[in-house]
Design a protein around this motif. Structure first.
Motif, PDB file in Angstrom:
ATOM      1  N   THR A 384      52.350  27.152  43.739  1.00 42.75           N
ATOM      2  CA  THR A 384      51.233  27.659  44.538  1.00 42.75           C
ATOM      3  C   THR A 384      50.363  28.571  43.669  1.00 42.75           C
ATOM      4  O   THR A 384      50.872  29.457  42.989  1.00 42.75           O
ATOM      5  CB  THR A 384      51.752  28.447  45.755  1.00 42.75           C
ATOM      6  OG1 THR A 384      52.663  27.613  46.482  1.00 42.75           O
ATOM      7  CG2 THR A 384      50.607  28.842  46.681  1.00 42.75           C
ATOM      8  N   ARG A 385      49.043  28.306  43.713  1.00 45.99           N
ATOM      9  CA  ARG A 385      48.095  29.098  42.908  1.00 45.99           C
ATOM     10  C   ARG A 385      47.347  30.097  43.795  1.00 45.99           C
ATOM     11  O   ARG A 385      47.271  29.929  45.009  1.00 45.99           O
ATOM     12  CB  ARG A 385      47.081  28.154  42.239  1.00 45.99           C
ATOM     13  CG  ARG A 385      47.702  27.146  41.296  1.00 45.99           C
ATOM     14  CD  ARG A 385      46.715  26.053  40.934  1.00 45.99           C
ATOM     15  NE  ARG A 385      46.242  25.329  42.122  1.00 45.99           N
ATOM     16  CZ  ARG A 385      45.510  24.215  42.098  1.00 45.99           C
ATOM     17  NH1 ARG A 385      45.143  23.693  40.940  1.00 45.99           N
ATOM     18  NH2 ARG A 385      45.140  23.642  43.225  1.00 45.99           N
ATOM     19  N   PHE A 386      46.751  31.083  43.166  1.00 49.80           N
ATOM     20  CA  PHE A 386      45.950  32.053  43.923  1.00 49.80           C
ATOM     21  C   PHE A 386      44.740  31.360  44.567  1.00 49.80           C
ATOM     22  O   PHE A 386      44.352  31.690  45.686  1.00 49.80           O
ATOM     23  CB  PHE A 386      45.523  33.204  43.006  1.00 49.80           C
ATOM     24  CG  PHE A 386      46.687  34.067  42.625  1.00 49.80           C
ATOM     25  CD1 PHE A 386      47.100  35.112  43.441  1.00 49.80           C
ATOM     26  CD2 PHE A 386      47.423  33.808  41.463  1.00 49.80           C
ATOM     27  CE1 PHE A 386      48.204  35.894  43.114  1.00 49.80           C
ATOM     28  CE2 PHE A 386      48.521  34.579  41.128  1.00 49.80           C
ATOM     29  CZ  PHE A 386      48.910  35.626  41.952  1.00 49.80           C
ATOM     30  N   ILE A 387      44.208  30.373  43.859  1.00 56.18           N
ATOM     31  CA  ILE A 387      43.068  29.647  44.417  1.00 56.18           C
ATOM     32  C   ILE A 387      43.482  28.870  45.680  1.00 56.18           C
ATOM     33  O   ILE A 387      42.695  28.700  46.609  1.00 56.18           O
ATOM     34  CB  ILE A 387      42.432  28.706  43.343  1.00 56.18           C
ATOM     35  CG1 ILE A 387      41.048  28.251  43.763  1.00 56.18           C
ATOM     36  CG2 ILE A 387      43.314  27.515  43.042  1.00 56.18           C
ATOM     37  CD1 ILE A 387      40.037  29.356  43.763  1.00 56.18           C
ATOM     38  N   ASP A 388      44.737  28.430  45.709  1.00 52.09           N
ATOM     39  CA  ASP A 388      45.233  27.753  46.915  1.00 52.09           C
ATOM     40  C   ASP A 388      45.243  28.715  48.101  1.00 52.09           C
ATOM     41  O   ASP A 388      44.955  28.326  49.241  1.00 52.09           O
ATOM     42  CB  ASP A 388      46.650  27.220  46.688  1.00 52.09           C
ATOM     43  CG  ASP A 388      46.702  26.150  45.601  1.00 52.09           C
ATOM     44  OD1 ASP A 388      45.739  25.366  45.492  1.00 52.09           O
ATOM     45  OD2 ASP A 388      47.716  26.104  44.872  1.00 52.09           O
ATOM     46  N   VAL A 389      45.626  29.964  47.830  1.00 56.47           N
ATOM     47  CA  VAL A 389      45.644  30.967  48.897  1.00 56.47           C
ATOM     48  C   VAL A 389      44.223  31.170  49.425  1.00 56.47           C
ATOM     49  O   VAL A 389      43.979  31.147  50.641  1.00 56.47           O
ATOM     50  CB  VAL A 389      46.226  32.305  48.378  1.00 56.47           C
ATOM     51  CG1 VAL A 389      46.091  33.399  49.428  1.00 56.47           C
ATOM     52  CG2 VAL A 389      47.687  32.124  47.978  1.00 56.47           C
ATOM     53  N   TRP A 390      43.289  31.311  48.516  1.00 55.07           N
ATOM     54  CA  TRP A 390      41.893  31.500  48.932  1.00 55.07           C
ATOM     55  C   TRP A 390      41.417  30.311  49.769  1.00 55.07           C
ATOM     56  O   TRP A 390      40.875  30.483  50.865  1.00 55.07           O
ATOM     57  CB  TRP A 390      40.986  31.675  47.702  1.00 55.07           C
ATOM     58  CG  TRP A 390      39.566  31.847  48.104  1.00 55.07           C
ATOM     59  CD1 TRP A 390      38.665  30.852  48.361  1.00 55.07           C
ATOM     60  CD2 TRP A 390      38.899  33.079  48.392  1.00 55.07           C
ATOM     61  NE1 TRP A 390      37.476  31.388  48.777  1.00 55.07           N
ATOM     62  CE2 TRP A 390      37.589  32.752  48.795  1.00 55.07           C
ATOM     63  CE3 TRP A 390      39.284  34.421  48.332  1.00 55.07           C
ATOM     64  CZ2 TRP A 390      36.651  33.727  49.144  1.00 55.07           C
ATOM     65  CZ3 TRP A 390      38.355  35.384  48.675  1.00 55.07           C
ATOM     66  CH2 TRP A 390      37.052  35.038  49.084  1.00 55.07           C
ATOM     67  N   ASP A 391      41.623  29.111  49.245  1.00 56.96           N
ATOM     68  CA  ASP A 391      41.119  27.915  49.937  1.00 56.96           C
ATOM     69  C   ASP A 391      41.836  27.693  51.276  1.00 56.96           C
ATOM     70  O   ASP A 391      41.223  27.231  52.238  1.00 56.96           O
ATOM     71  CB  ASP A 391      41.272  26.689  49.030  1.00 56.96           C
ATOM     72  CG  ASP A 391      40.308  26.734  47.836  1.00 56.96           C
ATOM     73  OD1 ASP A 391      39.337  27.526  47.883  1.00 56.96           O
ATOM     74  OD2 ASP A 391      40.537  25.997  46.853  1.00 56.96           O
ATOM     75  N   ALA A 392      43.110  28.015  51.340  1.00 55.38           N
ATOM     76  CA  ALA A 392      43.853  27.855  52.593  1.00 55.38           C
ATOM     77  C   ALA A 392      43.285  28.778  53.672  1.00 55.38           C
ATOM     78  O   ALA A 392      43.092  28.372  54.824  1.00 55.38           O
ATOM     79  CB  ALA A 392      45.336  28.144  52.368  1.00 55.38           C
ATOM     80  N   VAL A 393      43.004  30.019  53.287  1.00 50.86           N
ATOM     81  CA  VAL A 393      42.459  30.966  54.272  1.00 50.86           C
ATOM     82  C   VAL A 393      41.056  30.537  54.691  1.00 50.86           C
ATOM     83  O   VAL A 393      40.680  30.665  55.860  1.00 50.86           O
ATOM     84  CB  VAL A 393      42.484  32.410  53.728  1.00 50.86           C
ATOM     85  CG1 VAL A 393      41.844  33.368  54.732  1.00 50.86           C
ATOM     86  CG2 VAL A 393      43.916  32.836  53.430  1.00 50.86           C
ATOM     87  N   GLU A 394      40.286  30.003  53.757  1.00 51.97           N
ATOM     88  CA  GLU A 394      38.956  29.477  54.095  1.00 51.97           C
ATOM     89  C   GLU A 394      39.071  28.407  55.185  1.00 51.97           C
ATOM     90  O   GLU A 394      38.342  28.427  56.185  1.00 51.97           O
ATOM     91  CB  GLU A 394      38.310  28.901  52.815  1.00 51.97           C
ATOM     92  CG  GLU A 394      37.011  28.135  53.029  1.00 51.97           C
ATOM     93  CD  GLU A 394      35.887  29.054  53.503  1.00 51.97           C
ATOM     94  OE1 GLU A 394      35.881  30.225  53.107  1.00 51.97           O
ATOM     95  OE2 GLU A 394      35.040  28.578  54.285  1.00 51.97           O
ATOM     96  N   GLN A 395      40.014  27.487  55.018  1.00 53.18           N
ATOM     97  CA  GLN A 395      40.208  26.418  56.013  1.00 53.18           C
ATOM     98  C   GLN A 395      40.695  26.992  57.347  1.00 53.18           C
ATOM     99  O   GLN A 395      40.258  26.571  58.413  1.00 53.18           O
ATOM    100  CB  GLN A 395      41.215  25.380  55.498  1.00 53.18           C
ATOM    101  CG  GLN A 395      40.752  24.611  54.260  1.00 53.18           C
ATOM    102  CD  GLN A 395      39.481  23.803  54.503  1.00 53.18           C
ATOM    103  OE1 GLN A 395      39.281  23.253  55.574  1.00 53.18           O
ATOM    104  NE2 GLN A 395      38.620  23.757  53.499  1.00 53.18           N
ATOM    105  N   LEU A 396      41.622  27.947  57.261  1.00 53.02           N
ATOM    106  CA  LEU A 396      42.146  28.559  58.488  1.00 53.02           C
ATOM    107  C   LEU A 396      41.028  29.268  59.248  1.00 53.02           C
ATOM    108  O   LEU A 396      40.925  29.158  60.483  1.00 53.02           O
ATOM    109  CB  LEU A 396      43.276  29.536  58.126  1.00 53.02           C
ATOM    110  CG  LEU A 396      43.981  30.244  59.283  1.00 53.02           C
ATOM    111  CD1 LEU A 396      44.609  29.247  60.252  1.00 53.02           C
ATOM    112  CD2 LEU A 396      45.065  31.207  58.755  1.00 53.02           C
ATOM    113  N   ALA A 397      40.176  29.972  58.526  1.00 54.57           N
ATOM    114  CA  ALA A 397      39.058  30.668  59.168  1.00 54.57           C
ATOM    115  C   ALA A 397      38.143  29.647  59.856  1.00 54.57           C
ATOM    116  O   ALA A 397      37.670  29.877  60.976  1.00 54.57           O
ATOM    117  CB  ALA A 397      38.286  31.481  58.134  1.00 54.57           C
ATOM    118  N   GLN A 398      37.919  28.514  59.199  1.00 58.69           N
ATOM    119  CA  GLN A 398      37.052  27.495  59.808  1.00 58.69           C
ATOM    120  C   GLN A 398      37.681  26.886  61.066  1.00 58.69           C
ATOM    121  O   GLN A 398      36.993  26.602  62.033  1.00 58.69           O
ATOM    122  CB  GLN A 398      36.726  26.402  58.784  1.00 58.69           C
ATOM    123  CG  GLN A 398      35.746  26.903  57.713  1.00 58.69           C
ATOM    124  CD  GLN A 398      35.309  25.789  56.770  1.00 58.69           C
ATOM    125  OE1 GLN A 398      35.329  24.624  57.132  1.00 58.69           O
ATOM    126  NE2 GLN A 398      34.923  26.166  55.565  1.00 58.69           N
TER     127      GLN A 398
END
Ligand SMILES: *Cc1c(COP(=O)(O)O)cnc(C)c1O
Length: 417
Positions: A384-398
């Motif tokens: 798991t990468r830090f960018i994955d964390v960012w992108d996952a939260v972006e999707q969750l927010a959407q």
């Protein structure tokens, strides 16, 4: 890396660029377009596994046939893979074997622990565990309590210490809670249980391969753990079992199959337990699954556990920070203090956790849902990468802001959540 403080996507890319574990992601075959935050439930596929399983099937089984029990070392696999897992959980060589499932191993070690305490002090009547322990652990304990005329006492995590008294036979806990990710202090609780005259059984399902574990230093009595979660052994991978050497020779476990016999190939009619941990084996080992598990364990051994834990904490801190700032309505259900968490983060939503997770999965971010209200996210620092964390939260927010989780297709329950 210890302080996430990433407020932009660019910051996350920078954290990844300085990640000492970054190259270990190459060990895995990850599907395109998926952010996988469920390695705490089923680890991902290592690149080495398919070729190794193919070799076991085509050559060792296909050509070697029954000779392979000796020539390919099949008969030693429970010990060989066990010794590798031992390095991850602070156990010594020859103290841990791979066998059966976590549920079955729990039955064996809890039985053994009860036999030991009851032989020394028959008046001890209680198995103590946590109310929100994983159900299979509680079901196994309930069954054994009934069989022995004992009581299973279920308490909240903060009340455990006050239930360690003269009635205690065995304290049975999972080190990291499957719902909340809450991490118990194994050494302190073991010491308290011993002070009360009882023994401890620890389930390491969510800690082996996820954080540094030191069974010996904590003076634990027995432990079991899972092969298909952080150890990446594949669906239904066999589990492991450890007994502290001070107990290993005292009593044999009740599933006294021939593989736990001192000399299985003498085919004697009477049972004589093998010495040490080998008596916790029961039937014929699942060779193909063991070969796959070994590949998974090797992917974890490639990492230094202290570095892995540091990254795990940084990932979970970042995830909590981003979700709390961007996803109103979700309530943190994991301990806020990183030292009290395993490698997962849970958020609760009072009514719509299930459809929210389904909508998130449809967007390629895979976590899971645990009834009644928990959205669960596992972080596996190996891939798991830090960018994955960012992108996952972006999707969750959407998902939250669009309200798409209200769609009927996200509200239909599958058999496995
Ligand atoms: C995953 C898990 C299990 C799984 O047990 P199986 O026998 O493999 O089904 C058991 N206990 C805990 C705490 C777990 O997290």
């Amino acid at each position: 890396m210890t302080s996430p403080q990433a407020t932009t996507r660019q910051d996350c890319l920078a954290l990844d660029a300085h990640d000492p574990l970054a190259s270990l992601r190459e060990q895995f075959k990850l599907p395109e377009g998926v952010i996988y935050l469920d390695g705490n439930s089923l680890g991902v596929l290592p690149r080495s596994t398919a070729a190794r399983v193919q070799q076991v099937v085509a050559q060792e089984w296909g050509d070697g046939l029954i000779r392979s029990w000796n020539t390919a070392g099949w008969i030693d696999l429970p010990q060989r893979v066990g010794n590798k897992i031992a390095q991850l959980v602070g156990a010594g060589d020859g103290e841990l074997v791979v066998a059966d499932s976590t549920s079955v191993n729990l039955f064996k070690v809890l039985s053994a622990a009860l036999r030991i305490t009851r032989a020394d002090s028959p008046a001890r009547k209680c198995i103590v565990s946590e109310r929100s322990n994983f159900p299979t652990d509680l079901y196994i304990a309930e069954s054994l309590a009934r069989e022995h005329g004992m009581r299973l006492v279920l308490v909240e995590p903060e009340d455990i210490a006050q239930h360690l008294n003269a009635d205690l036979a065995v304290l049975m806990l999972t080190q990291v809670n499957y719902r909340t990710g809450r991490l118990h202090d194994m050494a302190a609780l073991t010491q308290a249980a011993h002070a009360a005259g009882g023994l401890t059984v620890w389930d390491l399902a969510h800690s082996a391969g996820a954080l540094p574990v030191d069974l010996r230093a904590s003076h634990a009595d027995f432990a079991v753990g899972c092969g298909y979660k952080y150890l990446n052994g594949g669906p239904g991978a066999p589990a492991f079992v450890w007994a502290n050497p001070r107990h290993a020779e005292r009593f044999w476990q009740p599933l006294s199959g021939w593989m736990g016999h001192a000399a299985p190939f003498e085919f004697t009619p009477d049972y004589r337990p093998a010495s040490g941990i080998a008596r916790y084996l029961c039937g014929t080992p699942p060779v193909i699954s063991l070969a796959a598990l070994e590949c998974g364990v090797d992917t974890v051994l490639a990492a230094d556990m202290t570095t892995l834990r540091r990254k795990s904490i940084a990932l979970t801190e970042l995830f909590i920070e981003l979700v709390e700032s961007r996803c109103a309505g979700l309530q943190l259900a994991s301990p806020r203090e990183a030292s009290k968490r395993g490698s997962q983060v849970s958020f609760a939503h009072p009514s719509a956790g299930y459809p929210m997770m389904q909508a998130l999965i449809a967007r390629g971010v895979i976590g899971d849902f645990r009834a009644p209200d928990i959205l669960r996210f596992g972080f596996t620092p190996l891939y798991t990468r830090f960018i994955d964390v960012w992108d996952a939260v972006e999707q969750l927010a959407q998902v939250l802001h669009s309200g798409e989780w209200r769609e009927p297709r996200f509200n239909q329950r599958s058999a496995v959540t």
